[in-house]
Design an enzyme around this catalytic site. Sequence first.
Site, short mmCIF file in Angstrom:
data_model
loop_
_atom_site.label_atom_id
_atom_site.label_comp_id
_atom_site.label_asym_id
_atom_site.label_seq_id
_atom_site.Cartn_x
_atom_site.Cartn_y
_atom_site.Cartn_z
CB CYS A 86 -0.87 0.02 1.16
SG CYS A 86 -1.71 1.55 1.24
CB CYS A 138 -1.77 4.67 4.32
SG CYS A 138 -3.50 4.23 3.52
CB SER A 139 -0.49 0.77 6.58
OG SER A 139 -1.49 1.38 7.41
CB CYS A 140 -4.72 -0.70 2.40
SG CYS A 140 -5.57 1.12 2.52
#
Lengths: 56, 197
Positions: free
Chosen positions: B105, B108-110
């Site tokens: 991702c 961000c951090s999906c």
Amino acid sequence: MIVDDHGSWQLPDAVVRGTAVQERVYAVQFAARDLWGAGSHSVVVDLWESYLEEAE
Amino acid sequence: MSGDHGDLPVAVRVRQLEDRVIAAGLTTDAELDRILTGAYWSGSPAHGARMVARAWLDPGYRERLLADGNAAAAELGLDTGNRDGSGYRLKAVQNTVQRHNMVVCTLCSCYPTSLLGPSPSWYKSFAYRARAVREPRAVLAEFGLELPDETEILVWDSSAETRYLVVPDRPATSAGLDQDALARLVSRDGMIGTAAL
């Protein structure tokens, strides 16, 4: 190249303005060479319909 | 959560951000706690591993998994919704000899937390997010995964509401194992695409 259709989702650009707009989201595959000028891999990015424009 | 990170600079930034969104009336402390607790209690890589093991054993399930990840998760009683009621689309991508899939991702951090548990810290690092799309072969080599030159690498960037699950190749040594034994062979990193099994 569109490789998948993710269905309709909220457009984040509208969400941050406090409005609700649903748009189709597609998985779009790019050759690394086209993105970075080098590399033999491919990158798939999920893009809302309004982020896309017709290919020339 | 592992240990106390209250003194780290990032914890201060997170707390300030929380204060701002709470002050703006967008959420509450209680709601944040409920979301985080839900995600951390219910998510586990054992869930994703069960789906992969089932896909290895049952070609019909594998087809259904690749066609509709959410339905295939639900078939095993697994949840692909977030604790706050919003869901994601689950897309499973299968590794083959010709093609290796890997997930990042960049924004961000999906991450499919309900199926893989909390994401590893490197998944959220700037280095992984920048380099995975730019030089995945070098990143994989640093993870100890050296792919043959002829294997094509496809990097899936979770930039919207779809979460990706990599279905790794079944290890050649796993013949005759049942679903539970196979599931134990499936690692979290294997399902992110940064490790072979």
